[in-house]
Scaffold this motif. Sequence first.
Motif, PDB file in Angstrom:
ATOM      1  N   ILE A   1     -21.841  -1.364 -28.159  1.00  0.00           N
ATOM      2  CA  ILE A   1     -20.613  -2.093 -28.195  1.00  0.00           C
ATOM      3  C   ILE A   1     -18.843  -2.289 -28.824  1.00  0.00           C
ATOM      4  N   VAL A   2     -17.714  -2.100 -28.192  1.00  0.00           N
ATOM      5  CA  VAL A   2     -16.645  -1.817 -29.130  1.00  0.00           C
ATOM      6  C   VAL A   2     -15.931  -2.819 -28.341  1.00  0.00           C
ATOM      7  N   LEU A   3     -15.863  -3.465 -29.275  1.00  0.00           N
ATOM      8  CA  LEU A   3     -14.561  -5.268 -28.455  1.00  0.00           C
ATOM      9  C   LEU A   3     -13.392  -4.478 -28.951  1.00  0.00           C
ATOM     10  N   GLY A   4     -13.154  -3.435 -28.735  1.00  0.00           N
ATOM     11  CA  GLY A   4     -11.868  -2.984 -28.742  1.00  0.00           C
ATOM     12  C   GLY A   4     -11.119  -1.533 -27.547  1.00  0.00           C
TER      13      GLY A   4
ATOM     14  N   GLY B   1     -11.591  -1.152 -23.451  1.00  0.00           N
ATOM     15  CA  GLY B   1     -10.637  -0.088 -23.261  1.00  0.00           C
ATOM     16  C   GLY B   1     -11.667   0.648 -23.501  1.00  0.00           C
ATOM     17  N   MET B   2     -12.065   1.821 -22.003  1.00  0.00           N
ATOM     18  CA  MET B   2     -13.008   3.056 -22.041  1.00  0.00           C
ATOM     19  C   MET B   2     -12.018   4.267 -21.493  1.00  0.00           C
ATOM     20  N   ASN B   3     -11.870   4.914 -22.694  1.00  0.00           N
ATOM     21  CA  ASN B   3     -11.307   6.467 -22.589  1.00  0.00           C
ATOM     22  C   ASN B   3     -11.800   6.962 -23.839  1.00  0.00           C
ATOM     23  N   PRO B   4     -13.268   7.447 -23.864  1.00  0.00           N
ATOM     24  CA  PRO B   4     -13.492   8.010 -24.591  1.00  0.00           C
ATOM     25  C   PRO B   4     -13.192   9.577 -24.547  1.00  0.00           C
ATOM     26  N   GLU B   5     -13.161  10.038 -25.985  1.00  0.00           N
ATOM     27  CA  GLU B   5     -13.393  11.969 -25.349  1.00  0.00           C
ATOM     28  C   GLU B   5     -14.513  12.583 -25.108  1.00  0.00           C
ATOM     29  N   GLN B   6     -15.412  11.824 -25.822  1.00  0.00           N
ATOM     30  CA  GLN B   6     -16.701  11.883 -24.585  1.00  0.00           C
ATOM     31  C   GLN B   6     -18.079  10.992 -25.199  1.00  0.00           C
TER      32      GLN B   6
ATOM     33  N   ILE C   1     -17.167  -4.298 -15.786  1.00  0.00           N
ATOM     34  CA  ILE C   1     -18.837  -4.869 -16.232  1.00  0.00           C
ATOM     35  C   ILE C   1     -18.742  -5.884 -15.324  1.00  0.00           C
ATOM     36  N   ASP C   2     -20.575  -6.180 -14.878  1.00  0.00           N
ATOM     37  CA  ASP C   2     -20.271  -6.804 -13.486  1.00  0.00           C
ATOM     38  C   ASP C   2     -22.083  -7.826 -13.768  1.00  0.00           C
ATOM     39  N   ILE C   3     -22.285  -8.932 -13.860  1.00  0.00           N
ATOM     40  CA  ILE C   3     -23.144  -9.764 -14.671  1.00  0.00           C
ATOM     41  C   ILE C   3     -24.533  -8.954 -13.209  1.00  0.00           C
ATOM     42  N   LYS C   4     -24.964  -8.883 -11.773  1.00  0.00           N
ATOM     43  CA  LYS C   4     -25.375  -8.284 -11.474  1.00  0.00           C
ATOM     44  C   LYS C   4     -25.970  -6.876 -12.507  1.00  0.00           C
ATOM     45  N   LEU C   5     -24.893  -6.292 -12.130  1.00  0.00           N
ATOM     46  CA  LEU C   5     -25.628  -5.238 -13.221  1.00  0.00           C
ATOM     47  C   LEU C   5     -25.790  -5.127 -14.507  1.00  0.00           C
TER      48      LEU C   5
ATOM     49  N   THR D   1      -7.498  14.365 -16.268  1.00  0.00           N
ATOM     50  CA  THR D   1      -6.275  13.276 -16.611  1.00  0.00           C
ATOM     51  C   THR D   1      -7.382  12.764 -18.464  1.00  0.00           C
ATOM     52  N   LYS D   2      -7.762  13.845 -18.028  1.00  0.00           N
ATOM     53  CA  LYS D   2      -8.405  13.324 -19.520  1.00  0.00           C
ATOM     54  C   LYS D   2      -8.608  11.940 -19.836  1.00  0.00           C
ATOM     55  N   LYS D   3      -9.439  11.986 -19.393  1.00  0.00           N
ATOM     56  CA  LYS D   3      -9.641   9.651 -18.863  1.00  0.00           C
ATOM     57  C   LYS D   3     -11.228   9.711 -17.946  1.00  0.00           C
ATOM     58  N   PHE D   4     -11.601   8.532 -18.545  1.00  0.00           N
ATOM     59  CA  PHE D   4     -12.836   8.485 -17.243  1.00  0.00           C
ATOM     60  C   PHE D   4     -12.433   7.009 -16.287  1.00  0.00           C
ATOM     61  N   VAL D   5     -12.638   6.169 -16.003  1.00  0.00           N
ATOM     62  CA  VAL D   5     -12.021   4.844 -14.990  1.00  0.00           C
ATOM     63  C   VAL D   5     -11.183   4.450 -15.560  1.00  0.00           C
ATOM     64  N   GLY D   6     -10.436   3.527 -16.413  1.00  0.00           N
ATOM     65  CA  GLY D   6      -8.814   2.967 -17.110  1.00  0.00           C
ATOM     66  C   GLY D   6      -9.107   1.643 -16.032  1.00  0.00           C
ATOM     67  N   LEU D   7      -9.942   1.378 -16.098  1.00  0.00           N
ATOM     68  CA  LEU D   7     -10.075  -0.556 -15.185  1.00  0.00           C
ATOM     69  C   LEU D   7      -9.142  -1.130 -15.657  1.00  0.00           C
ATOM     70  N   ASN D   8      -8.079  -1.163 -16.880  1.00  0.00           N
ATOM     71  CA  ASN D   8      -8.211  -2.353 -18.128  1.00  0.00           C
ATOM     72  C   ASN D   8      -8.306  -3.214 -18.286  1.00  0.00           C
ATOM     73  N   ALA D   9     -10.247  -3.500 -18.346  1.00  0.00           N
ATOM     74  CA  ALA D   9     -10.989  -4.886 -18.390  1.00  0.00           C
ATOM     75  C   ALA D   9     -12.516  -3.698 -18.688  1.00  0.00           C
ATOM     76  N   PRO D  10     -12.830  -4.805 -19.184  1.00  0.00           N
ATOM     77  CA  PRO D  10     -14.667  -4.287 -19.857  1.00  0.00           C
ATOM     78  C   PRO D  10     -15.308  -3.422 -18.829  1.00  0.00           C
ATOM     79  N   GLU D  11     -15.647  -2.599 -19.114  1.00  0.00           N
ATOM     80  CA  GLU D  11     -16.365  -1.248 -18.923  1.00  0.00           C
ATOM     81  C   GLU D  11     -17.490  -1.078 -19.589  1.00  0.00           C
TER      82      GLU D  11
END
Length: 229
Positions: free
Chosen positions: A150-153, A176-181, A219-223, A195-205
């Motif tokens: 979990i990354v709070l950043g 912010g989910m933009n990992p290299e891998q 992030i979805d509660i049901k998920l 793009t060198k980016k994943f989804v990039g929703l500007n929200a917790p992912e």
Amino acid sequence: MNNLVIFKGHTDGILVLLDNNTDFENIITALVRKLEENKNFFKNSDIVMKIKGRVLDMIQKEILLEILSAKNITQVSFIDFDELSDPIDNLNIKIVEEIIENKPNTIKYSNTCYWTGILRSGQEIISEGSAIIIGDVNPGAVIRAYENIIVLGNLNGRAFAGMNTIFENPYIIAYGMNPEQIGLGEFLATAPRETKKFVGLNAPEIAYLNSGVIHVDKIDIKLMQSMIQ
């Protein structure tokens, strides 16, 4: 050299068989040739690829991932241990032990890791439990956890959860989910080359596994409830 790398159709995608009796450099050459010969097949397609046949170290895996990501193949798993043996003795655990010996900037935690502050390039954290980072993970930094991450950043480096493969349903959460891998268990994924980016929703992912494929979603509660049941 034609048989050094063999592509086979698989119910979940493509199975790649690597020759175990040749130098790794020959494997690279053969793989590049195979990809070029089949470039029309891989173009604009969402391919899931499983690689087996020889034990690869982390550097060799990263080389193959870089080659494959250039062809937009970003969903890759490595089957490089005896599936009948005790999973806790698999290669992932051994890799962790080797990395610690050779990297002075690596910190190992025997239980859940709590890290406050920026994890900078060249720094590496290994947790035998989960890893919770309160801060950003910069490009070039690495997190490896036997359980969840979990990354709070912002996650801009590399993160590998579920390295103890007896741990079920590993996940990675980042504000912010933009990992290299990223890696979940035996499965690895890199951001698409364009793009060198994943989804990039500007929200917790959250990055999670579904039928052997790494998904990144808001992030979805049901998920979350379905994952912990």
